[in-house]
Design an enzyme around this catalytic site. Structure first.
Site, PDB file in Angstrom:
ATOM      1  N   LEU A 279       0.818  -1.217   0.000  1.00 23.20           N
ATOM      2  CA  LEU A 279       0.000   0.000   0.000  1.00 23.20           C
ATOM      3  C   LEU A 279       0.848   1.261   0.000  1.00 23.20           C
ATOM      4  O   LEU A 279       1.914   1.316   0.607  1.00 23.20           O
ATOM      5  CB  LEU A 279      -0.919   0.002   1.230  1.00 23.20           C
ATOM      6  CG  LEU A 279      -1.879  -1.190   1.351  1.00 23.20           C
ATOM      7  CD1 LEU A 279      -2.795  -0.996   2.559  1.00 23.20           C
ATOM      8  CD2 LEU A 279      -2.701  -1.392   0.078  1.00 23.20           C
ATOM      9  N   HIS A 280       0.337   2.264  -0.713  1.00 27.11           N
ATOM     10  CA  HIS A 280       0.986   3.575  -0.751  1.00 27.11           C
ATOM     11  C   HIS A 280      -0.098   4.629  -0.559  1.00 27.11           C
ATOM     12  O   HIS A 280      -1.274   4.296  -0.375  1.00 27.11           O
ATOM     13  CB  HIS A 280       1.745   3.753  -2.069  1.00 27.11           C
ATOM     14  CG  HIS A 280       0.921   3.428  -3.270  1.00 27.11           C
ATOM     15  ND1 HIS A 280      -0.167   4.180  -3.654  1.00 27.11           N
ATOM     16  CD2 HIS A 280       0.992   2.400  -4.160  1.00 27.11           C
ATOM     17  CE1 HIS A 280      -0.707   3.654  -4.727  1.00 27.11           C
ATOM     18  NE2 HIS A 280      -0.028   2.557  -5.063  1.00 27.11           N
TER      19      HIS A 280
ATOM     20  N   HIS B 232      -3.458   4.319  -2.355  1.00 25.88           N
ATOM     21  CA  HIS B 232      -4.434   3.430  -1.715  1.00 25.88           C
ATOM     22  C   HIS B 232      -5.062   4.104  -0.488  1.00 25.88           C
ATOM     23  O   HIS B 232      -6.259   3.986  -0.251  1.00 25.88           O
ATOM     24  CB  HIS B 232      -3.753   2.143  -1.213  1.00 25.88           C
ATOM     25  CG  HIS B 232      -3.200   1.261  -2.287  1.00 25.88           C
ATOM     26  ND1 HIS B 232      -1.853   1.023  -2.430  1.00 25.88           N
ATOM     27  CD2 HIS B 232      -3.825   0.543  -3.258  1.00 25.88           C
ATOM     28  CE1 HIS B 232      -1.663   0.184  -3.434  1.00 25.88           C
ATOM     29  NE2 HIS B 232      -2.833  -0.118  -3.963  1.00 25.88           N
TER      30      HIS B 232
ATOM     31  N   ASP C 140      -5.451   3.488 -12.813  1.00 21.34           N
ATOM     32  CA  ASP C 140      -5.878   2.375 -13.675  1.00 21.34           C
ATOM     33  C   ASP C 140      -7.247   2.738 -14.243  1.00 21.34           C
ATOM     34  O   ASP C 140      -8.261   2.133 -13.914  1.00 21.34           O
ATOM     35  CB  ASP C 140      -5.939   1.091 -12.852  1.00 21.34           C
ATOM     36  CG  ASP C 140      -4.576   0.733 -12.292  1.00 21.34           C
ATOM     37  OD1 ASP C 140      -3.666   0.479 -13.078  1.00 21.34           O
ATOM     38  OD2 ASP C 140      -4.406   0.747 -11.057  1.00 21.34           O
TER      39      ASP C 140
ATOM     40  N   GLN D 201      -9.162   0.059 -16.098  1.00 19.96           N
ATOM     41  CA  GLN D 201      -9.702  -0.907 -15.126  1.00 19.96           C
ATOM     42  C   GLN D 201     -10.975  -0.355 -14.476  1.00 19.96           C
ATOM     43  O   GLN D 201     -11.975  -1.066 -14.317  1.00 19.96           O
ATOM     44  CB  GLN D 201      -8.639  -1.193 -14.062  1.00 19.96           C
ATOM     45  CG  GLN D 201      -9.166  -1.898 -12.816  1.00 19.96           C
ATOM     46  CD  GLN D 201      -8.067  -2.284 -11.856  1.00 19.96           C
ATOM     47  OE1 GLN D 201      -7.366  -3.261 -12.077  1.00 19.96           O
ATOM     48  NE2 GLN D 201      -7.882  -1.541 -10.777  1.00 19.96           N
TER      49      GLN D 201
ATOM     50  N   SER E  54       2.565   0.589  -6.570  1.00 18.95           N
ATOM     51  CA  SER E  54       3.379  -0.344  -5.788  1.00 18.95           C
ATOM     52  C   SER E  54       4.652  -0.685  -6.547  1.00 18.95           C
ATOM     53  O   SER E  54       5.679  -1.007  -5.945  1.00 18.95           O
ATOM     54  CB  SER E  54       2.584  -1.614  -5.511  1.00 18.95           C
ATOM     55  OG  SER E  54       1.346  -1.255  -4.951  1.00 18.95           O
TER      56      SER E  54
END
Ligand code: PAF
Length: 280
Positions: free
Chosen positions: A32-33, A36, A151, A154, A187
């Protein structure tokens, strides 16, 4: 903070929290960064309960090496989440727990969204993403689920997924969070050495310049210009640049003022593949 590893535990947790009015789900692959964490904070603000799933989904990796090298940092992830709220529930299943049987994807028809850009360069990727996200949405039945715009393709595919499989779940897209040099948080950035990580700021710098160009020039002119910038760069290799409308992700034929466009890019920094995009 509660850590749940099995579907059974998850079900009993959800059953005992039936009184909970709203559930926000943040699906992740861990490592996680701050990108997130922005999703998690939004979910905590908007829902009574927030669930974060951490699962490196094998079926969405078309490249075995990318899967093997995907960072796994569960302890650090839990610490970051706990700092946001101790009430967060983490669901971190194993592959056999979540797939129970053969680890394979379903095949979806996302009405063409899956065939361009990431779909073109990462065969089967979106079937893998659709499969895991559908599983998680069915297991958890959240009110809302949160995804980052890094994304973007996505995100559009998941919005389509919930329509196709008739799941009454609100899909929420959140803005890209960037490092100080403009590099979109990911990530995979952890795999870059200091120099390449600094160099990779060039990706967003070029996207911002492309946005200005697109104000007066055609999509083809703008994409060619981006290609030239990367051709002249020693360390970064462009895989693709595309300008497409945000709804169908179709390439621009002729610019239309009423249509919203984005520029999408995939770049190799050494062996690390990075993607980014910008609203035009
Ligand atoms: O964006 C990701 O990290 C993954 O694609 C997701 C949505 C968690 C599915 O594995």
């Amino acid at each position: 903070m509660q850590l749940i590893n099995t579907k059974k535990e998850l079900k009993s947790y959800l059953d005992s929290h039936k009184k909970t009015k709203t559930i926000g789900l943040v699906p992740t692959m861990g490592a996680l960064h701050m990108g997130h964490i922005a999703l998690v904070k939004k979910s905590v603000e908007e829902n009574d309960l927030t669930l974060v799933s951490i699962f490196v989904n094998p079926t969405q990796f078309n490249n075995k090496e990318d899967l093997d090298k995907y960072p796994s940092t569960l302890e650090a992830d839990l610490t970051l989440l706990k700092a946001v709220s101790d009430g967060i529930v983490v669901f971190a299943p194993s592959a056999s727990e979540i797939y129970s049987g053969e680890i394979i994807s379903k095949t979806y028809d996302f009405e063409g969204l899956e065939n361009v850009m990431e779909g073109e360069f990462r065969k089967g990727h979106f079937d893998g993403v659709g499969t895991i996200v559908e599983k998680l949405l069915r297991l958890i039945s959240p009110t809302r689920a949160y995804f980052g715009e890094k994304d973007f393709q996505q995100l559009q595919i998941i919005k389509k997924l919930v329509k196709i499989v008739h799941l009454p779940i609100e899909i929420i897209g959140c803005p890209i969070v960037r490092e100080a040099n403009g590099l979109a948080m990911s990530s995979r950035n952890e795999r870059l050495d200091t120099e390449l990580r600094q160099e990779a700021g060039f990706i967003y710098k070029t996207l911002k310049a492309a946005k200005l160009k697109f104000g007066t020039k055609s999509a083809n002119f703008t994409m060619d210009w981006v290609k030239k910038q990367f051709n002249a760069h020693q360390k970064l290799n462009l895989e693709y640049v595309k300008i497409a409308d945000v709804d169908q992700l179709k390439p621009v034929k002729r610019k239309n003022k009423k249509v919203k466009y984005r520029a999408f890019i995939a770049v190799y920094a050494g062996d690390v593949r990075l993607i980014d995009n910008i609203a035009l």
